[in-house]
Motif scaffolding. Structure first.
Motif, PDB file in Angstrom:
ATOM      1  N   ILE A 249     -11.688  25.806 -32.061  1.00  0.00           N
ATOM      2  CA  ILE A 249     -12.214  27.145 -32.047  1.00  0.00           C
ATOM      3  C   ILE A 249     -13.480  27.444 -33.140  1.00  0.00           C
ATOM      4  CG2 ILE A 249     -11.849  29.594 -31.584  1.00  0.00           C
ATOM      5  CD1 ILE A 249     -10.501  27.750 -29.575  1.00  0.00           C
ATOM      6  N   CYS A 250     -14.683  27.154 -32.578  1.00  0.00           N
ATOM      7  CA  CYS A 250     -15.713  27.300 -33.573  1.00  0.00           C
ATOM      8  C   CYS A 250     -16.551  28.482 -33.364  1.00  0.00           C
ATOM      9  CB  CYS A 250     -16.770  25.997 -33.111  1.00  0.00           C
ATOM     10  SG  CYS A 250     -18.322  25.930 -34.059  1.00  0.00           S
ATOM     11  N   GLY A 251     -16.545  29.327 -32.124  1.00  0.00           N
ATOM     12  CA  GLY A 251     -17.208  30.162 -32.155  1.00  0.00           C
ATOM     13  C   GLY A 251     -16.906  30.876 -30.591  1.00  0.00           C
ATOM     14  N   ALA A 252     -17.416  32.027 -30.413  1.00  0.00           N
ATOM     15  CA  ALA A 252     -16.920  33.152 -29.337  1.00  0.00           C
ATOM     16  C   ALA A 252     -18.133  33.756 -28.866  1.00  0.00           C
ATOM     17  CB  ALA A 252     -15.718  33.646 -29.588  1.00  0.00           C
ATOM     18  N   ILE A 253     -19.306  33.278 -28.710  1.00  0.00           N
ATOM     19  CA  ILE A 253     -20.838  33.853 -28.532  1.00  0.00           C
ATOM     20  C   ILE A 253     -20.876  35.083 -27.501  1.00  0.00           C
ATOM     21  CG2 ILE A 253     -21.979  32.077 -26.980  1.00  0.00           C
ATOM     22  CD1 ILE A 253     -24.192  32.697 -28.825  1.00  0.00           C
ATOM     23  N   SER A 254     -19.766  34.778 -26.635  1.00  0.00           N
ATOM     24  CA  SER A 254     -19.790  35.524 -25.272  1.00  0.00           C
ATOM     25  C   SER A 254     -18.965  36.907 -25.567  1.00  0.00           C
ATOM     26  CB  SER A 254     -18.920  35.075 -23.939  1.00  0.00           C
ATOM     27  OG  SER A 254     -17.551  34.840 -24.322  1.00  0.00           O
ATOM     28  N   GLN A 255     -18.572  36.864 -26.830  1.00  0.00           N
ATOM     29  CA  GLN A 255     -17.659  38.328 -26.980  1.00  0.00           C
ATOM     30  C   GLN A 255     -18.213  38.958 -28.390  1.00  0.00           C
ATOM     31  OE1 GLN A 255     -15.065  39.105 -24.948  1.00  0.00           O
ATOM     32  NE2 GLN A 255     -15.939  37.478 -24.106  1.00  0.00           N
TER      33      GLN A 255
END
Length: 350
Positions: A249-255
């Motif tokens: 889990i590197c990122g969650a750009i959609s959130q």
């Protein structure tokens, strides 16, 4: 006539949802420091390129994180490549290139220990110091090798695969003998992943039939899911995980721009499939940066890793709009702002 003032960009208001550049940021005009203003060990740094990164949205939130939030009226945080205009440091000569977390500013007086010299390998260029050889490349390297523990024969799925980090993740996985599926946001990006970077397959998540195509493409199930996006794509991947899959889990750009971030609905699959889901921050691997940069530089010089850049011209006045475009997926590869026009010669502290 030499300019006597410079521009810096400051956080004016914490965004609740999406960034509104004219409300979130304010531009200030300042007097350019002089060489006589320097103390021992300091340099006068002129920014040439500013890195724009998804993490910047989180830095604006007044919440506990891995770094303190940017304060109101503080210069917006960001990494830059620049040139030393004056120096009272033995580490950097006037006219040399350096990089560091200088912020969204055209000029700054910086302690030399806060900067790094730039070394460009064969087949490299100056801006690689913020991309494939910078934090995004290092994030890809440690994420897929140390956290994901990729090995030959693995089936690796990468979300945000046409971005600065995801594009390098997929290429490293291929170098290690894995089979790679990339997920991106346009047919042009899908073509680049397959034809330009050698991904085994790639899918456009904006395709109306994406969910079905994703299920078919993952019929043998996923060994490693490297996530830069979160949201619905993470849920789809959880449903297609092999037993003992590794989810990086590197990122969650959609959130990032949502006041009500969506967590995974399929989290029970973590139990049933014994998935190891691990977040990480690249700063945790700082002691190993030299080793990682050396290997990335070798791959780059040998042509084993390719990269793209999206460079926004127009200076810091365009930085806010460019950051907004990052969350809309407008870039392919590394997104940079050209702070001052500069011709890349490919030579720096060799």
């Amino acid at each position: 006539m030499t300019a006597s003032t410079y521009t810096s960009v400051h956080l004016a208001k914490r965004p609740k949802d999406v960034i509104i550049p004219d409300e979130t940021f304010t531009l200030k005009t300042n007097d350019i420091p002089k060489a006589a203003d320097l103390k021992d060990g300091e340099v006068l740094f002129q920014s040439l390129y500013l890195s724009l990164d998804p993490a910047m949205r989180g830095w604006m939130n007044d919440t506990r994180s891995y770094v303190p939030p940017v304060q109101i009226n503080e210069t917006m945080r960001g990494a830059c490549i620049g040139i030393i205009k004056a120096s009272k440091s033995l580490s950097f000569a006037t006219g040399s290139y350096a990089m560091g977390t200088v912020g969204w500013t055209e000029y700054a007086i910086i302690p030399s220990e806060a900067l790094q010299p730039i070394n460009i390998p064969a087949n490299g260029k100056l801006t690689d110091a913020l991309g494939v050889l910078g934090m995004t490349g290092l994030t890809a390297y440690f994420g897929i090798l140390s956290v994901g523990q990729v090995k030959a024969g693995d089936f690796v799925v990468v979300s945000g695969a046409a971005g600065a980090t995801g594009s390098v993740v997929g290429q490293i996985a291929k170098l290690k003998g894995a089979r790679v599926l990339g997920i991106a946001g346009s047919e042009e990006k899908v073509r680049w992943l397959k034809e330009g970077l050698g991904f085994d397959d790639a899918l456009n998540y904006k395709d109306a039939e994406f969910a079905g195509k994703f299920k078919e493409a993952t019929k043998d199930y996923i060994d490693i899911f490297f996530d830069n996006v979160g949201g619905e794509i993470l849920d789809l991947a959880l449903a297609r995980a092999k037993p003992h899959a590794r989810f990086v889990i590197c990122g969650a750009i959609s959130q990032y721009n949502s006041s009500k971030p969506q967590g995974p609905k399929n989290y029970l699959n973590i139990i049933s499939q014994r998935i190891r889901m691990e977040g990480f921050i690249v700063f945790d691997y700082a002691s190993r940066y030299p080793q990682a940069r050396a290997e990335l530089a070798q791959w780059l010089s040998e042509g084993k890793i390719q990269r793209k850049e999206t460079i926004v011209q127009g200076g810091l006045a365009k930085a806010g709009e460019a950051l907004v475009s990052l969350y809309k997926g407008s870039n392919t590869g590394k997104l940079l702002v050209e702070v001052f026009p500069h011709e890349q010669t490919g030579k720096a502290n060799l």
